[in-house]
Design a protein around this motif. Structure first.
Motif: not given
Ligand SMILES: NC(=O)c1ccc[n+]([C@@H]2O[C@H](COP(=O)([O-])OP(=O)(O)OC[C@H]3O[C@@H](n4cnc5c(N)ncnc54)[C@H](O)[C@@H]3O)[C@@H](O)[C@H]2O)c1
Length: 420
Positions: A278, A222, A217-218, A273, A245, A275, A271, A240, A302
């Motif tokens: 991941v 991140g 995750g950028y 994100t 990103c 989300n 992580t 990503e 995550e």
């Protein structure tokens, strides 16, 4: 557990240590102190009940004192079972604050304490992750007419709130404090960048230099973490799902690849994100012996910790915030149970960082009171001038002076006639 009329905390005798930590935090939170000085004169929250679900850290303690100085009655609980600093909870309890929180809360206690804050009938809610707002909307709709509005601290909370807004489920206005320019820059980028490294180091005592760090995750968090890892001499890989990103990560000089390819290369995985899952079992299967997993996103979703547990032949706690899992004969280490590592294994962001974030919270509360009844039930951004004022307060605290536009420059910037 120690209990009183206004509190439930781990150990009230930690209050003295907490007072010293609060003193140190205060001395590094000059911008917020300026806001507090003004609140002491203007009492913007006179008689208003404010309920908070925030990480109970020394910096949050300073926010609580600021709101009380402004006239508020306050009740607070944590927003994550592992992030409470028990000495701070004890200190606030001793100061008479309504507080229910301890480090290592059970799920039942976490929700019981949220209920206590809700039953305090807050007129303003301050959330980090949207659990307070979500509980109020699910189970206490009758209290909503009394609520002026709320403030949300983090990206994950904003995502949940926007989903509520889209479903027409949001029943009172919320200010997206997270979306202040100052919050994103100082907290998510610089703060998370440094404190995530701090959390991983405190959990493992690993040397970053020479290691391959996989940043998942950028976004702002991140980017900050990748920059700090690079600064410590790590080789950084970014994964990503967003083209823009990923492109920025590539142009910032990082290797960008799929997680399935990064899995075999990384020494440290983090992580960031917001989300779910991941890092999954198929990734863990490919990892090297000794790989370290950490999460710095808001919720412990995550990394698929349940999957990790099921695939491992044994599990043991090897250090206070480090668990070792044996997977196919390889050691895989998990920091802070997969909860946000900077608060689970360290102390969160430095006080100076939280000073700008909590200027945002305090000024957002003031904005809610001033605009009571005139806001829609939406996720609202703070006006630019308030955000700009926060930058100014922080620059003052850092004793940095900047130039002002000359009248000629103002005129030039407002005109279109002058060309080459
Ligand atoms: N640890 C802390 O103290 C702290 C501080 C601020 C924010 N947060 C939390 O950190 C998380 C990230 O915040 P942010 O402000 O950087 O958000 P952001 O939205 O700016 O960035 C998240 C990035 O993750 C990427 N992403 C999503 N799913 C992915 C996947 N499957 N694989 C790879 N990348 C994926 C997105 O494309 C996005 O670029 C949130 O949960 C936020 O609440 C934590």
């Amino acid at each position: 557990m120690d209990k009183g009329d206004n509190y439930e905390v781990k150990d009230i005798s930690l209050a003295k240590q907490g007072q010293m930590n609060l003193e140190i935090a205060e001395s590094n939170m000059g911008a917020l102190m300026k806001v507090r000085e003004r609140f002491a004169k203007e009492l913007p929250f006179k008689g208003i009940r404010i309920g908070l679900a925030l990480h109970v850290t020394k910096e949050t303690g300073i926010l609580v004192r600021t709101l009380i100085t402004g006239g508020a009655e306050v009740a607070i609980t944590g927003c994550n079972p592992l992030s409470t600093q028990d000495d701070i909870a004890a200190s606030l309890a001793e100061e008479g604050v309504n507080i229910w929180a301890y480090k290592g809360e059970t799920n039942d206690d976490y929700y019981r304490y949220l209920k206590n804050v809700i039953e305090f009938r807050p007129e303003i809610t301050i959330d980090d992750g949207c659990d307070l707002v979500s509980e109020i909307h699910k189970n206490y709709e009758d209290l909503i007419p009394e609520i002026i509005g709320g403030c949300e601290e983090t990206t994950t909370g904003i995502i949940r709130l926007r989903a509520m807004e889209k479903d027409n489920a949001l029943k009172y206005p919320i200010i997206a404090v997270n979306d202040n320019k100052t919050k994103h820059l100082v907290d998510n980028y610089y703060g998370t960048g440094q404190s995530t490294v701090d959390g991983i180091i405190r959990a493992t005592n690993i040397l970053f230099s020479g290691k391959t760090v996989v940043v998942i995750g950028y976004g702002d968090c991140g980017k900050g973490f990748a920059l700090r890892s690079k600064g410590l001499g790590a080789n950084v890989i970014v994964t990503e799902v967003d083209n823009f990103c990923a492109l920025q990560a590539a142009y910032d000089g990082f290797r960008v690849m799929k997680m399935e390819d990064a899995a075999a290369l990384g020494d440290i995985f983090c992580t960031l994100t917001g989300n779910k899952h991941v890092i999954r079992t198929e990734h863990i299967n490919k990892m090297k012996d000794g790989a370290i997993l950490a999460n710095s996103g808001h919720f412990d979703i995550e990394i698929d910790v349940k999957g990790l547990r099921e695939m491992s032949s044994s599990e043991r706690r090897v250090r206070p915030f480090l668990d070792e899992y044996i997977v196919n004969g390889k050691k895989i280490f998990l920091c802070g149970e997969g909860r946000l590592v900077n608060l689970a294994a360290a102390e969160g962001h430095p006080s100076e960082v939280m000073s700008t974030s909590f200027c945002g919270q305090s000024l957002a509360c003031e904005y809610l009171v001033k605009n009571r009844g005139n806001m829609k039930n939406e996720v609202i951004l703070l006006p630019e001038e308030i955000d700009d004022n926060i930058s100014g307060l922080q620059l003052d605290a850092m004793k940095i002076c900047i130039d002002e536009l000359t009248p000629e420059q103002i005129e030039y910037l407002n005109s279109w006639q002058e060309g080459t």
